[in-house]
Design an enzyme around this catalytic site. Structure first.
Site, mmCIF file in Angstrom:
data_model
loop_
_atom_site.group_PDB
_atom_site.id
_atom_site.type_symbol
_atom_site.label_atom_id
_atom_site.label_comp_id
_atom_site.label_asym_id
_atom_site.label_seq_id
_atom_site.Cartn_x
_atom_site.Cartn_y
_atom_site.Cartn_z
ATOM 1 N N LYS A 1 0.822 -1.223 0.000
ATOM 2 C CA LYS A 1 0.000 0.000 0.000
ATOM 3 C C LYS A 1 0.850 1.265 0.000
ATOM 4 O O LYS A 1 0.524 2.249 0.660
ATOM 5 C CB LYS A 1 -0.971 0.000 1.182
ATOM 6 C CG LYS A 1 -1.929 -1.177 1.216
ATOM 7 C CD LYS A 1 -2.907 -1.060 2.377
ATOM 8 C CE LYS A 1 -3.888 -2.221 2.411
ATOM 9 N NZ LYS A 1 -3.248 -3.487 2.864
ATOM 10 N N ARG A 2 1.934 1.269 -0.751
ATOM 11 C CA ARG A 2 2.834 2.419 -0.770
ATOM 12 C C ARG A 2 2.229 3.590 -1.551
ATOM 13 O O ARG A 2 1.452 3.411 -2.478
ATOM 14 C CB ARG A 2 4.166 2.039 -1.402
ATOM 15 C CG ARG A 2 4.940 0.971 -0.655
ATOM 16 C CD ARG A 2 5.204 1.344 0.780
ATOM 17 N NE ARG A 2 6.144 0.429 1.407
ATOM 18 C CZ ARG A 2 6.229 0.200 2.697
ATOM 19 N NH1 ARG A 2 5.412 0.825 3.532
ATOM 20 N NH2 ARG A 2 7.125 -0.631 3.184
#
Length: 259
Positions: A89-90
């Site tokens: 989930k960067r």
């Protein structure tokens, strides 16, 4: 081979859309030193039922440097025919994203990664020219707070429809990386799914979060969608083997959403 082709083949070969989530918790596993053997056992017992594996970065990072070493060791020994989706989930500006992409796709050689699209299309671009790889952008997550932004209207469209434009643009531009979306089963209402195109979906929320598989029934989708179960395999019904639980969930998914 594109990522979507690899995943489609795996789904067909196993007759399973099950994505096995790997969320190691030392507090439930007898300590951090037990985690490597636990992960090996889970993978060994579940891989024949798994369309994909999804290690969650947060659980490994929480164990410090040793946790990252465990992740690297595990990734080096995974079954090659099973796609690996790294749940990271960067989200950051493009220059920083280049290094995240290099870390995940080159150094660890995972097949796909989850990304937060909030900063816009240009921050996705460092991930979009990796042959055989994929990204899943967060569209409708499985938590109640997805209503705060993702399911709000902007004009006559939902925010998650604006996120979907990233998939469309990447496809229209002919990018090498496949692009799909994360759509939580708990919030996959008919109103949501009727606005979701046939891009690959990573669908969390089954098992401990209480998502209803009937939400996916009869939607006529052809994309290689996978439905994730994490705690329901690793930390529930411990009298059963991991393989028994994976088989159960794969069959439950197939009954509502055949491969």
């Amino acid at each position: 081979m594109r990522y979507g082709e690899k995943l489609s083949k795996r789904i067909k070969d196993t007759n399973s859309r099950l994505c096995v989530g790997l969320d190691p918790r030392p507090d439930l596993s007898g300590g951090m030193e037990k985690i490597p053997d636990l992960l090996k056992q889970v993978v060994d017992e579940t891989w024949e039922y798994a369309a994909a594996f999804k290690p969650n970065m947060a659980y490994f990072e929480a164990m410090g440097l040793r946790g990252l070493e465990m992740l690297e060791e595990m990734l080096g020994n995974m079954p090659k025919e099973v796609p690996i989706i790294l749940d990271a989930k960067r989200s950051d500006i493009g220059e920083t994203q280049k290094y995240y992409a290099k870390s995940y796709f080159e150094n660890w050689n995972v097949d796909a990664v989850t990304l937060n699209p909030f900063l816009g299309y240009d921050t996705m671009e460092p991930f979009l020219d990796w042959e055989g790889k994929a990204i899943y952008v967060l569209a409708v997550t499985s938590n109640p707070g997805s209503a705060d932004f993702q399911r709000q209207m902007v004009g006559d469209r939902y925010v998650f429809e604006l996120v979907q434009d990233i998939c469309r643009r990447a496809h229209e531009e002919g990018r090498k990386t496949d692009v799909g979306m994360v759509v939580g089963l708990t919030n996959a209402s008919d109103d949501v799914l009727s606005r979701i195109d046939d891009y690959p979906l990573l669908i969390p929320g089954l098992g401990a979060q209480g998502g209803d598989l009937e939400n996916m029934a009869g939607k006529g989708r052809t994309a290689p969608d996978t439905i994730n179960v994490s705690r329901g395999i690793m930390y529930k019904d411990m009298e059963k083997s991991f393989g028994e639980k994976a088989k159960f969930w794969a069959e439950q998914i197939a009954a509502s959403y055949p491969a």
